[in-house]
Design an enzyme around this catalytic site. Structure first.
Site, PDB file in Angstrom:
ATOM      1  N   HIS A  89     -14.863   9.733  22.710  1.00  0.00           N
ATOM      2  CA  HIS A  89     -14.379  11.077  23.048  1.00  0.00           C
ATOM      3  C   HIS A  89     -13.307  11.093  24.138  1.00  0.00           C
ATOM      4  O   HIS A  89     -12.557  12.071  24.223  1.00  0.00           O
ATOM      5  CB  HIS A  89     -15.546  11.957  23.510  1.00  0.00           C
ATOM      6  N   SER A  90     -13.247  10.073  24.975  1.00  0.00           N
ATOM      7  CA  SER A  90     -12.333  10.138  26.126  1.00  0.00           C
ATOM      8  C   SER A  90     -10.883  10.117  25.659  1.00  0.00           C
ATOM      9  O   SER A  90     -10.516   9.447  24.694  1.00  0.00           O
ATOM     10  CB  SER A  90     -12.602   8.985  27.085  1.00  0.00           C
TER      11      SER A  90
END
Length: 576
Positions: free
Chosen positions: A142-143
């Site tokens: 997700h980053s």
């Protein structure tokens, strides 16, 4: 564990750092890094370490993380701690740090371990050091480039794919996490060198992206595949769309390597997920992707019911190594977590599957329509492979300078694997039911014990066959019953004497422990046995049964004198 029939043997590199379980997101947070240590405990206690190489990767540096993330964001992660967090109030808002992504002790080290394993696994795949690389500490999808998101701070997947792109023209990324792999898709949304395929829940669910029509932009148009699914999907329906889509993508895109994110929050009963996959249904995706025999990087990801995550990842590690884990869970340091059944299985529930056959058929056709719009296998112009600092490092560079008389270096022990045909006499390490059943108490071959030969060889003479040292004469003096005297009068054997090849220490002990009845009888040589009759051609000592005659020690040359003649240096005992 049992070998999988018809499975081709693959070289597996498994990355684990014991420090990963020391980090904690905070009380009440669903992300538990200790799940990776629980998985590793199962891997070791099942004996999977015999089937693969286990490595502790070098943690990623700030410079390596900056290949994707901005320098300011990486420096922020490096500097911030719970103690000085109040000094970075603006930066926390800017980089989305605080709630889902809290600040905890060792944050940067945690990110370094995760990214280092994925980058090292990709590097070993690119250099043909292995066929499958496993890093369950990775998969944090997700980053973003300058933003933390969804419990993820550093996107190790993007860093690993960048490493693979240095050697492979095209890389395929597959995501079976219940959440959309938005960070990886965004990183490669405008390029055709990386194709992303994400199978996830869509609709009022984090991160809210991943519609079927989101398939790239510009040069990357058509190279982002999204398969939005509904609640409660079971094993059969999942495979009915996963296998044909992945098969079509691999045939169409022809990737040089595959990265598979194995998020376990798509399992039944997950704290945050809403799918209904069993352990075997989840693992079937790994087995299917592995069947294409392409370089494969297996990564972790989500998963918030730790006992289900550790079971599934351990089982999938076995599949990567070509074996299937079965039966009850072996004893390990987290054994109490797996009650009450203590079985290696995650079973589906009776949850209703909202994915109807009509919906799955339409979804499959929409995905195939995206693949038809572009030419297959985009080409990449010839160019020199970019080199980094670690490309010139050779782990065997100092091998010739190592002292072969010393203990093996730890780097060689870490890489060693048990050969398939190797047998083990250990009770706790044998696999396949092999056990060494012979008892050390079984000393006789025929059970009668009436008469036997025993060879007693001097290891000193064997180890120094070329020695020319002159042996000192062995002396035998009568024992007086005193322990100190008996010890002092024991025969002295010179090292390196070929004639001293056979000495019965037991006979000497018996002779010194039991005093003769009469000194004169002993001195006159009563009961002397010629050496030529007592020693066979190989210099073996022949042990006789106990008789009524008194014990005596005899030899050539009389009492107290040096023993000479055939069989010099041999001491014989008659009687117990």
């Amino acid at each position: 564990m049992e070998p999988i029939a018809g499975e081709t043997k693959r070289r597996v590199c498994y990355f684990f750092d014991s420090d990963i379980g020391n980090y904690h997101y905070g009380p009440g947070h669903p992300m538990k890094p200790t799940r990776i240590r629980m998985c590793h405990s199962l891997v070791m206690n099942y004996g999977l370490y015999k089937k693969m190489e286990i490595f502790r990767a070098k943690p990623a540096t700030k410079r390596e993380m900056s290949q994707f993330h901005t320098d300011e964001y990486v420096d922020f992660l490096y500097r911030i701690t719970p103690d000085n967090a109040h000094q970075f109030a603006k930066e926390q808002v800017k980089y989305n740090v605080g709630d889902d992504c809290p600040i905890f002790d060792g944050l940067f080290e945690y990110c370094s371990i995760s990214a280092g394993g994925s980058m090292e696994g990709a590097a070993r795949l690119s250099r043909d050091k292995c066929d499958i690389a496993v890093n369950w500490a990775g998969g944090l999808h997700h980053s973003k480039k300058a933003e933390a998101s969804g419990f993820c701070y550093v996107n190790d997947i993007v860093l690993g794919i960048l490493e693979l792109l240095r050697y492979h023209q095209r890389v395929l990324y597959i995501d079976i996490d219940v959440h959309h792999g938005d960070g990886v898709e965004e990183a490669f949304y405008t390029t055709d060198r990386v194709m992303t395929a994400s199978f996830h829940k869509y609709g009022e669910f984090f991160p809210g992206t991943g519609e079927v029509r989101d398939n790239g932009i510009g040069k990357g148009k058509g190279y982002s595949i999204n398969v939005p699914l509904r609640d409660g999907i079971n094993d059969d329906n999942y495979q009915s769309i996963f296998q044909p889509v992945i098969k079509r993508i691999i045939e169409w895109y022809q990737p040089g390597a595959i990265v598979l994110q194995c998020g376990s929050d798509s399992l039944s009963g997950d704290r945050l997920g809403s799918f209904n996959l069993s352990m075997r249904g989840h693992a079937a995706c790994v087995q299917f992707v592995k069947s294409f025999n392409l370089p494969l990087l297996l990564l972790g990801g989500g998963g918030y019911t730790v006992k289900s995550v550790s079971r599934t990842w351990a089982y999938e590690t076995g599949l990567a190594a070509g074996v299937e884990l079965r039966g009850t869970i072996p004893n390990n340091e987290y054994y109490e977590y797996y009650g009450p059944d203590y079985e290696l299985d995650v079973r589906p529930s009776n949850m209703t599957d909202q994915n109807t056959p009509e919906y799955l058929d339409k979804l499959r056709e929409a995905v195939f329509e995206v693949l038809r719009d572009k030419n297959a296998a985009p080409s990449v112009p010839l160019q020199e492979v970019p080199k980094l600092a670690h490309d010139d490092e050779d782990e065997n560079e100092m091998e010739d300078d190592e002292d072969k008389d010393l203990r093996r270096p730890m780097r060689l022990w870490d890489k060693s694997k048990q050969h398939e045909a190797e047998l083990s006499d250990s009770e706790d390490e044998g696999t396949g039911g092999r056990r060494h059943r012979q008892s050390h108490k079984d000393g006789t071959s025929n059970g009668t014990g009436s008469r036997r030969k025993r060879k007693s060889q001097s290891p000193s003479s064997r180890s120094r066959p070329g020695s020319t040292a002159t042996p000192a004469p062995a002396e035998v003096v009568p024992a007086n019953g005193d322990a100190a005297a008996a010890k002092a009068t024991a025969p002295v054997v010179a090292l390196g004497d070929p004639s001293m090849a056979s000495v019965s220490l037991a006979a000497v002990a018996d002779a010194t422990a039991t005093p003769p009845p009469d000194i004169k009888s002993w001195a006159s040589g009563v009961g002397r046995v010629p050496a030529s009759e007592a020693v066979d051609s190989e210099g073996d000592v022949e042990m006789k049964d106990a008789e009524a005659t008194p014990s005596s020690v005899v030899g050539q040359g009389g009492a107290g004198g040096p023993i000479s003649g055939p069989g010099a240096g041999d001491v014989f005992a008659e009687g117990a």
